[in-house]
Design a protein around this motif. Structure first.
Motif, PDB file in Angstrom:
ATOM      1  N   TRP A 134     -14.556   8.059   7.581  1.00  0.00           N
ATOM      2  CA  TRP A 134     -13.724   9.136   7.019  1.00  0.00           C
ATOM      3  C   TRP A 134     -14.243  10.498   7.403  1.00  0.00           C
ATOM      4  O   TRP A 134     -15.406  10.650   7.773  1.00  0.00           O
ATOM      5  N   SER A 135     -13.341  11.468   7.318  1.00  0.00           N
ATOM      6  CA  SER A 135     -13.716  12.838   7.622  1.00  0.00           C
ATOM      7  C   SER A 135     -13.071  13.762   6.603  1.00  0.00           C
ATOM      8  O   SER A 135     -12.070  13.420   5.959  1.00  0.00           O
ATOM      9  N   ASN A 136     -13.674  14.921   6.460  1.00  0.00           N
ATOM     10  CA  ASN A 136     -13.185  15.917   5.499  1.00  0.00           C
ATOM     11  C   ASN A 136     -13.253  17.291   6.136  1.00  0.00           C
ATOM     12  O   ASN A 136     -14.217  17.636   6.816  1.00  0.00           O
ATOM     13  N   SER A 137     -12.186  18.048   5.928  1.00  0.00           N
ATOM     14  CA  SER A 137     -12.163  19.452   6.301  1.00  0.00           C
ATOM     15  C   SER A 137     -11.491  20.198   5.152  1.00  0.00           C
ATOM     16  O   SER A 137     -10.281  20.025   4.906  1.00  0.00           O
ATOM     17  N   TYR A 138     -12.273  20.936   4.405  1.00  0.00           N
ATOM     18  CA  TYR A 138     -11.836  21.676   3.217  1.00  0.00           C
ATOM     19  C   TYR A 138     -11.029  20.792   2.242  1.00  0.00           C
ATOM     20  O   TYR A 138     -11.634  20.001   1.523  1.00  0.00           O
ATOM     21  N   ASN A 139      -9.703  20.899   2.235  1.00  0.00           N
ATOM     22  CA  ASN A 139      -8.911  20.159   1.231  1.00  0.00           C
ATOM     23  C   ASN A 139      -8.304  18.869   1.775  1.00  0.00           C
ATOM     24  O   ASN A 139      -7.479  18.251   1.113  1.00  0.00           O
ATOM     25  N   SER A 140      -8.691  18.492   2.977  1.00  0.00           N
ATOM     26  CA  SER A 140      -8.087  17.338   3.637  1.00  0.00           C
ATOM     27  C   SER A 140      -9.132  16.222   3.840  1.00  0.00           C
ATOM     28  O   SER A 140     -10.248  16.486   4.287  1.00  0.00           O
ATOM     29  N   VAL A 141      -8.755  15.001   3.500  1.00  0.00           N
ATOM     30  CA  VAL A 141      -9.638  13.845   3.682  1.00  0.00           C
ATOM     31  C   VAL A 141      -8.869  12.783   4.477  1.00  0.00           C
ATOM     32  O   VAL A 141      -7.791  12.358   4.054  1.00  0.00           O
ATOM     33  N   THR A 142      -9.404  12.403   5.629  1.00  0.00           N
ATOM     34  CA  THR A 142      -8.784  11.350   6.445  1.00  0.00           C
ATOM     35  C   THR A 142      -9.643  10.098   6.353  1.00  0.00           C
ATOM     36  O   THR A 142     -10.843  10.138   6.641  1.00  0.00           O
ATOM     37  N   ILE A 143      -9.034   9.002   5.920  1.00  0.00           N
ATOM     38  CA  ILE A 143      -9.760   7.738   5.762  1.00  0.00           C
ATOM     39  C   ILE A 143      -9.205   6.708   6.737  1.00  0.00           C
ATOM     40  O   ILE A 143      -7.985   6.525   6.819  1.00  0.00           O
ATOM     41  N   THR A 144     -10.093   6.063   7.484  1.00  0.00           N
ATOM     42  CA  THR A 144      -9.717   4.987   8.404  1.00  0.00           C
ATOM     43  C   THR A 144     -10.449   3.725   7.981  1.00  0.00           C
ATOM     44  O   THR A 144     -11.655   3.750   7.748  1.00  0.00           O
ATOM     45  N   LEU A 145      -9.698   2.644   7.872  1.00  0.00           N
ATOM     46  CA  LEU A 145     -10.288   1.378   7.435  1.00  0.00           C
ATOM     47  C   LEU A 145     -10.079   0.287   8.471  1.00  0.00           C
ATOM     48  O   LEU A 145      -8.955   0.056   8.932  1.00  0.00           O
ATOM     49  N   SER A 146     -11.176  -0.341   8.845  1.00  0.00           N
ATOM     50  CA  SER A 146     -11.122  -1.569   9.639  1.00  0.00           C
ATOM     51  C   SER A 146     -12.433  -2.302   9.369  1.00  0.00           C
ATOM     52  O   SER A 146     -13.353  -1.738   8.775  1.00  0.00           O
ATOM     53  N   LEU A 184       0.840  -1.203   0.000  1.00  0.00           N
ATOM     54  CA  LEU A 184       0.000   0.000   0.000  1.00  0.00           C
ATOM     55  C   LEU A 184       0.872   1.249   0.000  1.00  0.00           C
ATOM     56  O   LEU A 184       2.055   1.196   0.341  1.00  0.00           O
ATOM     57  N   ASN A 185       0.239   2.365  -0.323  1.00  0.00           N
ATOM     58  CA  ASN A 185       0.989   3.609  -0.526  1.00  0.00           C
ATOM     59  C   ASN A 185       0.683   4.637   0.582  1.00  0.00           C
ATOM     60  O   ASN A 185      -0.265   5.412   0.467  1.00  0.00           O
ATOM     61  N   GLY A 186       1.471   4.592   1.664  1.00  0.00           N
ATOM     62  CA  GLY A 186       1.362   5.643   2.678  1.00  0.00           C
ATOM     63  C   GLY A 186       0.312   5.412   3.753  1.00  0.00           C
ATOM     64  O   GLY A 186       0.021   6.322   4.533  1.00  0.00           O
ATOM     65  N   TRP A 187      -0.255   4.236   3.826  1.00  0.00           N
ATOM     66  CA  TRP A 187      -1.228   3.932   4.883  1.00  0.00           C
ATOM     67  C   TRP A 187      -0.487   3.602   6.168  1.00  0.00           C
ATOM     68  O   TRP A 187       0.532   2.925   6.149  1.00  0.00           O
ATOM     69  N   VAL A 188      -1.015   4.077   7.278  1.00  0.00           N
ATOM     70  CA  VAL A 188      -0.365   3.910   8.586  1.00  0.00           C
ATOM     71  C   VAL A 188      -1.211   2.976   9.444  1.00  0.00           C
ATOM     72  O   VAL A 188      -2.439   3.137   9.517  1.00  0.00           O
ATOM     73  N   TYR A 189      -0.559   2.033  10.097  1.00  0.00           N
ATOM     74  CA  TYR A 189      -1.269   1.094  10.959  1.00  0.00           C
ATOM     75  C   TYR A 189      -1.443   1.690  12.359  1.00  0.00           C
ATOM     76  O   TYR A 189      -0.494   2.208  12.936  1.00  0.00           O
ATOM     77  N   ASP A 190      -2.661   1.614  12.885  1.00  0.00           N
ATOM     78  CA  ASP A 190      -2.966   2.083  14.236  1.00  0.00           C
ATOM     79  C   ASP A 190      -3.260   0.850  15.088  1.00  0.00           C
ATOM     80  O   ASP A 190      -4.317   0.235  14.960  1.00  0.00           O
ATOM     81  N   GLU A 191      -2.315   0.508  15.943  1.00  0.00           N
ATOM     82  CA  GLU A 191      -2.429  -0.743  16.707  1.00  0.00           C
ATOM     83  C   GLU A 191      -3.623  -0.703  17.666  1.00  0.00           C
ATOM     84  O   GLU A 191      -4.329  -1.702  17.822  1.00  0.00           O
ATOM     85  N   ALA A 192      -3.853   0.447  18.306  1.00  0.00           N
ATOM     86  CA  ALA A 192      -4.947   0.560  19.287  1.00  0.00           C
ATOM     87  C   ALA A 192      -6.297   0.252  18.645  1.00  0.00           C
ATOM     88  O   ALA A 192      -7.161  -0.380  19.261  1.00  0.00           O
ATOM     89  N   LYS A 193      -6.469   0.696  17.405  1.00  0.00           N
ATOM     90  CA  LYS A 193      -7.744   0.485  16.699  1.00  0.00           C
ATOM     91  C   LYS A 193      -7.723  -0.758  15.805  1.00  0.00           C
ATOM     92  O   LYS A 193      -8.754  -1.121  15.264  1.00  0.00           O
ATOM     93  N   ASP A 194      -6.544  -1.367  15.613  1.00  0.00           N
ATOM     94  CA  ASP A 194      -6.354  -2.411  14.606  1.00  0.00           C
ATOM     95  C   ASP A 194      -6.974  -1.955  13.279  1.00  0.00           C
ATOM     96  O   ASP A 194      -7.840  -2.629  12.699  1.00  0.00           O
ATOM     97  N   ALA A 195      -6.532  -0.775  12.854  1.00  0.00           N
ATOM     98  CA  ALA A 195      -7.059  -0.144  11.637  1.00  0.00           C
ATOM     99  C   ALA A 195      -5.901   0.524  10.890  1.00  0.00           C
ATOM    100  O   ALA A 195      -4.817   0.712  11.454  1.00  0.00           O
ATOM    101  N   ILE A 196      -6.137   0.865   9.637  1.00  0.00           N
ATOM    102  CA  ILE A 196      -5.162   1.669   8.898  1.00  0.00           C
ATOM    103  C   ILE A 196      -5.804   2.995   8.528  1.00  0.00           C
ATOM    104  O   ILE A 196      -7.014   3.081   8.334  1.00  0.00           O
TER     105      ILE A 196
END
Lengths: 96, 96
Positions: free
Chosen positions: A61-73, A17-29
């Motif tokens: 996911w969330s969006n604020s103007y030009n920024s989109v944060t996506i969380t997958l689990s 994958l390209n730039g996805w970060v693993y979050d251990e607490a959530k077991d999500a990327i």
């Protein structure tokens, strides 16, 4: 039903994958995507929405103007599953 | 530039809105909208996106399957302004 990925499976998947970060607490990327403006950000979101609906797997996911944060689990798996990796790959493909 | 609402202006504005909650810590208003499924939720988001882009004022928002949480405040004003109230009203109108 779908199983959670093992640590080994997860590490192998993250390399593809390209730039996805693993979050251990959530077991999500998650991944924060930045765009030129809201129009470009929401255009991207619309394409992700179509991919998500087609695959039957949806992001948090969330969006604020030009920024989109996506969380997958995967709720059914209680953590990261192959469905998340496939959706992440499809999202990466949108941006190629 | 646009000014923050006074407490009196804010209270009057909230009475004309439908279910928006004031968050004092953020000087913002938010609303959680629930839909039948992702398709209906994203359809709503698409309509909000068009209204936001047209008015030049954009929400902070998140979506998880059938749930859409919208938070409105005005960065330039450092808190809640008439722009947020107008956008909230326009969002309420979509759902009438």
């Amino acid at each position: 039903m779908v199983d959670k990925l093992t640590a080994k499976q997860r590490e192998a998947a993250l390399k593809r994958l390209n730039g996805w970060v693993y979050d251990e607490a959530k077991d999500a990327i998650h991944h924060v995507f930045k765009f030129k403006d809201f129009s470009e950000a929401f255009g991207f979101m619309s394409r992700v929405a179509l991919v998500a609906e087609k695959s039957g797997h949806h992001p948090d996911w969330s969006n604020s103007y030009n920024s989109v944060t996506i969380t997958l689990s995967t709720h059914d798996a209680g953590g990261l599953s192959v469905r998340d990796v496939e959706l992440a790959k499809a999202i990466d493909t949108i941006l190629v």
